[in-house]
Design an enzyme around this catalytic site. Structure first.
Site, PDB file in Angstrom:
ATOM      1  N   THR B 152     -11.407  -3.914  -4.069  1.00 27.93           N
ATOM      2  CA  THR B 152     -10.788  -4.796  -3.064  1.00 27.93           C
ATOM      3  C   THR B 152     -11.342  -4.414  -1.687  1.00 27.93           C
ATOM      4  OG1 THR B 152      -8.815  -3.392  -2.945  1.00 27.93           O
ATOM      5  CG2 THR B 152      -8.699  -5.322  -4.385  1.00 27.93           C
ATOM      6  N   LYS B 178     -10.831   2.288  -8.503  1.00 25.88           N
ATOM      7  CA  LYS B 178     -10.850   1.568  -7.231  1.00 25.88           C
ATOM      8  C   LYS B 178      -9.691   2.090  -6.399  1.00 25.88           C
ATOM      9  CE  LYS B 178      -8.711  -1.644  -5.882  1.00 25.88           C
ATOM     10  NZ  LYS B 178      -7.452  -1.883  -5.062  1.00 25.88           N
ATOM     11  N   THR B 189      -3.447  -0.352  -3.833  1.00 25.83           N
ATOM     12  CA  THR B 189      -3.420   0.064  -5.231  1.00 25.83           C
ATOM     13  C   THR B 189      -4.606   0.934  -5.620  1.00 25.83           C
ATOM     14  OG1 THR B 189      -2.247  -1.881  -5.905  1.00 25.83           O
ATOM     15  CG2 THR B 189      -3.623  -0.847  -7.572  1.00 25.83           C
ATOM     16  N   GLU B 276      -9.804   3.795   3.934  1.00 24.84           N
ATOM     17  CA  GLU B 276      -9.984   2.679   4.857  1.00 24.84           C
ATOM     18  C   GLU B 276     -10.248   3.184   6.270  1.00 24.84           C
ATOM     19  OE1 GLU B 276      -7.326  -0.526   2.359  1.00 24.84           O
ATOM     20  OE2 GLU B 276      -6.376   0.659   3.908  1.00 24.84           O
ATOM     21  N   ASN B 398      -6.322  -3.243   7.999  1.00 23.57           N
ATOM     22  CA  ASN B 398      -4.986  -3.538   7.495  1.00 23.57           C
ATOM     23  C   ASN B 398      -4.221  -4.572   8.303  1.00 23.57           C
ATOM     24  OD1 ASN B 398      -4.479  -2.008   5.027  1.00 23.57           O
ATOM     25  ND2 ASN B 398      -5.202  -0.331   6.324  1.00 23.57           N
ATOM     26  N   THR B 403      -6.154 -12.214   6.320  1.00 24.61           N
ATOM     27  CA  THR B 403      -6.572 -13.361   7.133  1.00 24.61           C
ATOM     28  C   THR B 403      -8.079 -13.560   7.120  1.00 24.61           C
ATOM     29  OG1 THR B 403      -6.516 -11.916   9.051  1.00 24.61           O
ATOM     30  CG2 THR B 403      -4.586 -13.272   8.636  1.00 24.61           C
TER      31      THR B 403
END
Lengths: 403, 403
Positions: B152, B178, B189, B276, B398, B403
């Site tokens: 993702t 992942k 996740t 991230e 995040n 969007t």
């Protein structure tokens, strides 16, 4: 977000003299020492950080408030005097004794507060002569000056006041606070000094302050997640001449308590509004919980979730992140009973999408303040936590604070 | 930070056929469905999220692994199928039955995993025909293709493998994972599929997996802070022909366990490295604690502190924030016994500045990975948590994920 209107007008209680000075602890051009002096002995109550690592001034003050009386607060910003060992204890005591000598009061009646960088020795060579000067000039500054002298990453001074009638007497409560990092659990120090000319017995003062902090400053941060220096001090010097408030059941107590609660909540909200990098305040209201403890736990988990905070920043009514936060809050609930609202707009009904996300996103885009209501529909208990969004600016502030 | 060398070579166990397909759940041009099929029945063990809000596929799989056997895993990215109610349960079951029909196996032997946005219905109109096609083409893709299909916000595919000798037989374990959001408690996740051709009894497999996850994936995130979909599945199909590992005391078990542990830790580290927005990995090692539980609690509190994470990002050896995090971790310790090191450089000795911050900042500036060692000097217990820094890019990812 507009930081909202900043209070510049306030009422001042009788018998408190202030001074501030620049001791070059912070960057040049900013005052960094504030002295608050009560011309008569005052009843004192205080609430301190629960962090196991307590700064030197906190350790000093914890002992000094035990007798219920104090005369002065000396506070500095720029250095927390935390993790500074025996030298730090000596420095905190010296800060108090220096101003006590000039003011000709007992050094045990002087409370000390520090906020700023942890682990650096106090620059006593620079600070000590300035403390003397500050004490000599007591009365030369305003409470607003004090509010500015204790700022660190705050973007505006925080001040609030209330006038109350106790019988025939008019009493005033005024307070300053600093703190701009309630955005996450382990944030920058929060200091708050509350001054009143009301006459209140120390025991009653203690109860009132403890309850008031629980409903205000403790509702904008996570339980037990405190800095090394957090301190709220309340001085009541009785100069207004009211009959001393000495029992909780009295009407006077109720009037005093209400004004105190309004002030602490107003200042707490200012701290969130000034949250480091924040663009938006949001209140998480969890209702329908089985117990108040569960309601609070759920509200705190949602309010502190980085994913919820970043979604709010992105004006994204991402209720899935709210559900996930509830799910890890370790409270009993049925996911398929949950309703979630952004202000008046229902986005989740019985755990499923209610289909109004576009409307909720309009609210997030247009309003500086939003209430996220979570109804667990499992009981009668409710709790509220005030939070703010998490932004790039927060990262910038905190990755560069010392450089 | 360089994301490090990405594994592109790996060994593949016998008897697993893969296919992937693009079902337009994610953005165009990216595969979003992976099917893993064992040509013979396989022993199965799995570990699932502890979140109270569990996605539909998790609820389905929890039941399906009870008999200890499975044949296939069908996984999609882009939609988590969480908070989707009865329809979500039907959709998850339909995903399984669709591939089962094509593969001519019992639908109860198909496990389902989903990852992505919470609360949106599964796009079964698009997905269903693609699932059939995917099952028809089983064997046409590689495990690396599967690693890419389940991504993702991941920036690179995560794959690892080991070859082991069990007696005269060579067995292979290969796994994909992942997850790029282990940076904070309530993140995206984590999925992991581990395949082996070793023959292992289901009960032993379960023990090995549980222990291995505890030492790897559970050391990169906060206890109980899980997503709605976290799943680790281990399939062992026995095609290597070794004597079945059916007891923990056996040498075979030790060999298998060691390889499994290496793989899960390697993948867990990849998840942190891909955190991230992360620019740096740091490991928090707390030693000298009174109990292992205290060591772990302290390590987790420091590793998850936003202030510590932002300081690491700012290459700032701000040990005061580490002390403050320890102080709120609610473990027993004496602040004035604490030593803190950045790699080999001591910055705190007995709770006070040791004066080597400049050296520590060089380490932070020059190294992609740093170990923060906290010695509480209060006991013999130690624990380690792997974390990464907190950056503006994390906020960007995040706040804009949907969007």
């Amino acid at each position: 977000m507009s930081k909202g209107s900043i209070n510049t007008e306030y009422d001042m209680p009788e018998g408190f003299n202030i001074s501030v000075i620049e001791a070059a602890i912070k960057k040049p051009g900013r005052t960094d020492v504030a002295l608050i002096y009560s011309t008569v002995p005052a009843a004192v109550a205080a609430v301190f950080t629960k962090n196991a690592v307590k700064a030197a001034p906190v350790l000093l003050d914890i002992k000094r408030i035990l007798n219920g009386s104090a005369r002065a607060i000396v506070a500095n910003s720029g250095n927390a005097n935390a993790c500074t060992g025996e030298q730090g204890m000596k420095d905190a005591a010296l800060m108090a004794s220096t101003v006590a000598a000039v003011l000709d009061i007992d050094e045990a009646d002087v409370l000390v507060c520090s906020t700023g960088v942890i682990g650096a020795p106090m620059p006593m060579d620079r600070l000590w002569p300035k403390l003397k000067e500050c004490a000599q000039n007591v009365g030369s500054a305003t409470l607003m000056d004090a509010a500015m002298a204790i700022m660190t990453t705050d973007s505006f001074p925080k001040i609030a006041s209330r006038r109350i009638k106790l019988g025939s007497k008019t009493c005033t409560i005024a307070a300053v606070a600093k703190g701009a990092g309630m955005i996450c659990p382990d944030m920058a120090t929060m200091l708050c000094f509350i001054l009143t000319d009301a006459a209140v017995a120390p025991k009653v003062l203690k109860t009132a302050l403890k309850n008031s902090v629980e409903k205000s400053f403790n509702r904008i941060t996570v339980d037990g997640d405190t800095s090394t220096n957090d301190t709220v001090i309340l001085l009541a010097n009785g100069m207004a001449g009211n009959k001393t408030i000495d029992g909780q059941a009295k009407d006077f107590f109720k009037t005093f308590e209400k004004a105190l609660d309004e002030i602490t909540l107003e200042l707490a909200r200012m701290c969130v509004r000034d949250g480091e990098g924040a663009t938006k305040i949001f209140t998480v209201l969890v209702k329908g919980a089985t117990t108040p403890v569960h309601a609070l736990k759920a509200a705190r988990t949602v309010a502190n979730s980085p994913l919820v905070k970043t979604a709010i920043y992105g004006r994204d009514a991402n209720w899935g992140r709210i559900m996930a936060a509830l799910g890890r809050s370790a409270i009993p609930f049925d996911p398929y009973k949950v309703d979630i609202f952004f202000d008046g707009v229902m986005v989740v009904e019985n755990g499923l999408a209610a289909g109004n996300e576009a409307d909720a996103e309009k609210i997030l885009s247009n309003n500086d303040e939003v209430t996220v209501t979570v109804d667990l529909k499992s009981g009668e208990a409710a709790a509220e936590i005030i939070s703010c969004d998490l932004t790039e600016e927060y990262i910038r502030i905190n990755s560069k604070y010392r450089t």
